[in-house]
Design a protein around this motif. Structure first.
Motif, mmCIF file in Angstrom:
data_model
loop_
_atom_site.group_PDB
_atom_site.id
_atom_site.type_symbol
_atom_site.label_atom_id
_atom_site.label_comp_id
_atom_site.label_asym_id
_atom_site.label_seq_id
_atom_site.Cartn_x
_atom_site.Cartn_y
_atom_site.Cartn_z
ATOM 1 N N GLY A 167 0.665 -1.216 0.027
ATOM 2 C CA GLY A 167 0.070 -0.075 -0.014
ATOM 3 C C GLY A 167 0.781 1.267 0.039
ATOM 4 O O GLY A 167 0.623 2.190 -0.741
ATOM 5 N N MET A 168 1.917 1.220 0.750
ATOM 6 C CA MET A 168 2.504 2.347 0.820
ATOM 7 C C MET A 168 3.522 2.855 -0.329
ATOM 8 O O MET A 168 3.789 3.828 -0.861
ATOM 9 N N ARG A 169 3.794 1.637 -0.929
ATOM 10 C CA ARG A 169 4.502 1.865 -2.317
ATOM 11 C C ARG A 169 3.838 2.696 -3.405
ATOM 12 O O ARG A 169 4.649 3.428 -3.860
ATOM 13 N N GLY A 170 2.356 2.587 -3.639
ATOM 14 C CA GLY A 170 1.887 3.384 -4.131
ATOM 15 C C GLY A 170 1.976 4.698 -3.883
ATOM 16 O O GLY A 170 1.673 5.705 -4.734
ATOM 17 N N ARG A 171 1.682 5.053 -2.632
ATOM 18 C CA ARG A 171 1.753 6.375 -2.331
ATOM 19 C C ARG A 171 3.209 7.232 -2.377
ATOM 20 O O ARG A 171 3.229 8.178 -2.558
ATOM 21 N N LEU A 172 4.298 6.575 -2.214
ATOM 22 C CA LEU A 172 5.521 6.839 -2.259
ATOM 23 C C LEU A 172 6.036 7.009 -3.824
ATOM 24 O O LEU A 172 6.500 8.009 -4.128
ATOM 25 N N PHE A 173 5.530 6.209 -4.636
ATOM 26 C CA PHE A 173 5.700 6.152 -6.174
ATOM 27 C C PHE A 173 5.177 7.686 -6.817
ATOM 28 O O PHE A 173 6.079 8.263 -7.655
ATOM 29 N N LYS A 174 4.166 8.265 -6.208
ATOM 30 C CA LYS A 174 3.675 9.350 -6.746
ATOM 31 C C LYS A 174 4.647 10.735 -6.181
ATOM 32 O O LYS A 174 4.381 11.688 -6.935
ATOM 33 N N ARG A 175 5.595 10.419 -5.424
ATOM 34 C CA ARG A 175 6.452 11.353 -4.767
ATOM 35 C C ARG A 175 7.973 11.046 -5.438
ATOM 36 O O ARG A 175 8.838 11.835 -4.804
ATOM 37 N N GLY A 176 7.977 10.032 -6.301
ATOM 38 C CA GLY A 176 9.373 9.760 -6.831
ATOM 39 C C GLY A 176 10.254 8.807 -5.918
ATOM 40 O O GLY A 176 11.513 8.873 -6.311
ATOM 41 N N VAL A 177 9.729 8.237 -4.800
ATOM 42 C CA VAL A 177 10.237 7.407 -3.985
ATOM 43 C C VAL A 177 10.138 5.979 -4.268
ATOM 44 O O VAL A 177 8.931 5.605 -4.333
ATOM 45 N N ASN A 178 10.924 5.191 -4.373
ATOM 46 C CA ASN A 178 10.889 3.524 -4.437
ATOM 47 C C ASN A 178 10.666 2.898 -3.296
ATOM 48 O O ASN A 178 11.425 3.273 -2.349
ATOM 49 N N LEU A 179 9.772 1.908 -3.076
ATOM 50 C CA LEU A 179 9.820 1.195 -1.988
ATOM 51 C C LEU A 179 9.986 -0.070 -2.559
ATOM 52 O O LEU A 179 9.226 -0.998 -3.305
ATOM 53 N N LEU A 180 10.971 -0.971 -1.721
ATOM 54 C CA LEU A 180 11.546 -2.341 -2.293
ATOM 55 C C LEU A 180 11.299 -3.272 -1.320
ATOM 56 O O LEU A 180 11.941 -3.000 -0.018
ATOM 57 N N LEU A 181 10.662 -4.542 -1.270
ATOM 58 C CA LEU A 181 10.359 -5.424 -0.474
ATOM 59 C C LEU A 181 11.600 -6.632 -0.786
ATOM 60 O O LEU A 181 11.263 -6.848 -1.994
ATOM 61 N N ILE A 182 12.163 -7.072 0.070
ATOM 62 C CA ILE A 182 13.088 -8.086 -0.137
ATOM 63 C C ILE A 182 12.643 -9.323 0.463
ATOM 64 O O ILE A 182 12.425 -9.328 1.821
ATOM 65 N N LYS A 183 12.483 -10.422 -0.004
ATOM 66 C CA LYS A 183 12.010 -11.661 0.403
ATOM 67 C C LYS A 183 12.919 -12.814 0.279
ATOM 68 O O LYS A 183 13.033 -13.568 -0.442
ATOM 69 N N PRO A 184 13.965 -12.908 1.239
ATOM 70 C CA PRO A 184 14.792 -13.819 1.363
ATOM 71 C C PRO A 184 14.341 -15.107 1.610
ATOM 72 O O PRO A 184 13.278 -15.495 2.397
ATOM 73 N N GLY A 185 15.052 -16.370 1.347
ATOM 74 C CA GLY A 185 14.506 -17.591 1.613
ATOM 75 C C GLY A 185 15.665 -17.803 2.735
ATOM 76 O O GLY A 185 15.823 -17.118 3.691
ATOM 77 N N PHE A 186 16.260 -19.363 2.747
ATOM 78 C CA PHE A 186 17.267 -19.662 3.774
ATOM 79 C C PHE A 186 18.431 -19.006 3.607
ATOM 80 O O PHE A 186 18.933 -18.728 2.393
#
Length: 249
Positions: A167-186
């Motif tokens: 949800g926050m990604r869409g908000r930040l995108f409009k302001r030129g900011v990227n939100l990266l979610l990192i999903k590690p395994g083991f």
């Protein structure tokens, strides 16, 4: 990637965070490091300085005290002036069996792995929006893709982080900011040292760090690390519930 970026890392003494910081230190970046143990912070800061970091600030913060985090953010922006990349990397690996019988422990672990990460995003977002640029990165987990008997408390916490980040990604995108979610395994870190992890599916922190740094540069939204975990979790997610509950994965 340009050098001398200003990097804020929350949970800077964790295995993945330290590996990411070393990547950036080699580029001459300046750091604001956040962790709960001052002595460990000093060790990491010294190591990064030796590897080429050109500036260093550190702040002690315990994820069990989320209301104090905005003060840390204010200090970081005051010291750095601006932030190019903020990485939220703190967390624990709860004992599922204990969480099933110890309510206080379960709440504490959920707050550490879910609530506190969300608080961090909430506090950092307005600063990035004011800049109109930068990357806010947060470490989730493949465990958040589907609840499993072996770690569903941890998975639920990481799932909440993912939903919030989406949800926050869409908000930040409009302001030129990227939100990266990192999903590690083991990943072979001190946090997983006591686990019997399958070697072929387990990555080193250094490998994960390289992927994260590249993803920040490419302004990606979501990454699985290593990449094959996306395939694994896609299969796990499509298993019908009536079969999945019998597998006991």
């Amino acid at each position: 990637m340009s050098t001398r970026k200003k990097i804020l890392i929350v949970g800077a003494t964790s295995g993945i965070a330290e590996a990411v910081a070393r990547q950036y230190a080699a580029e001459g970046c300046t750091f604001a490091l956040v962790a709960r143990a001052q002595d460990k912070l000093e060790v990491v800061a010294s190591d990064l300085s030796a590897r080429g970091a050109t500036g260093m600030f550190s702040y002690v913060w315990d994820a069990a005290e989320p209301k104090q985090f905005p003060d840390v953010v204010e200090r970081a922006w005051r010291d750095l002036g601006e932030v190019d990349v903020a990485l939220i990397a703190h967390g624990t690996l709860p004992e599922q069996a204990r969480a099933a019988v110890d309510l206080d422990y379960a709440i504490e672990q959920f707050r550490t792995n879910g609530e506190s990460a969300i608080v961090c995003m909430l506090a950092l977002a307005p600063r990035f929006e004011a800049q109109g640029r930068g990357t806010l990165a947060v470490i989730g987990s493949v465990a958040g893709d589907r609840g499993r008997p072996s770690n569903f408390l941890y998975g639920a916490a990481k799932s909440s982080v993912e939903a919030f980040a989406s949800g926050m990604r869409g908000r930040l995108f409009k302001r030129g900011v990227n939100l990266l979610l990192i999903k590690p395994g083991f990943v072979a870190t001190p946090m997983t040292a006591g686990l019997d992890l399958p070697k072929k599916l387990t990555a080193t922190p250094e490998r994960v760090a390289r992927t994260i740094v590249d993803a920040v540069s490419a302004r990606k939204a979501v990454i699985y690390v290593p990449w094959f975990w996306q395939i694994i979790m896609t299969i796990i997610k499509v298993i019908p519930t009536f079969i999945f509950k019998k597998l006991g994965l």
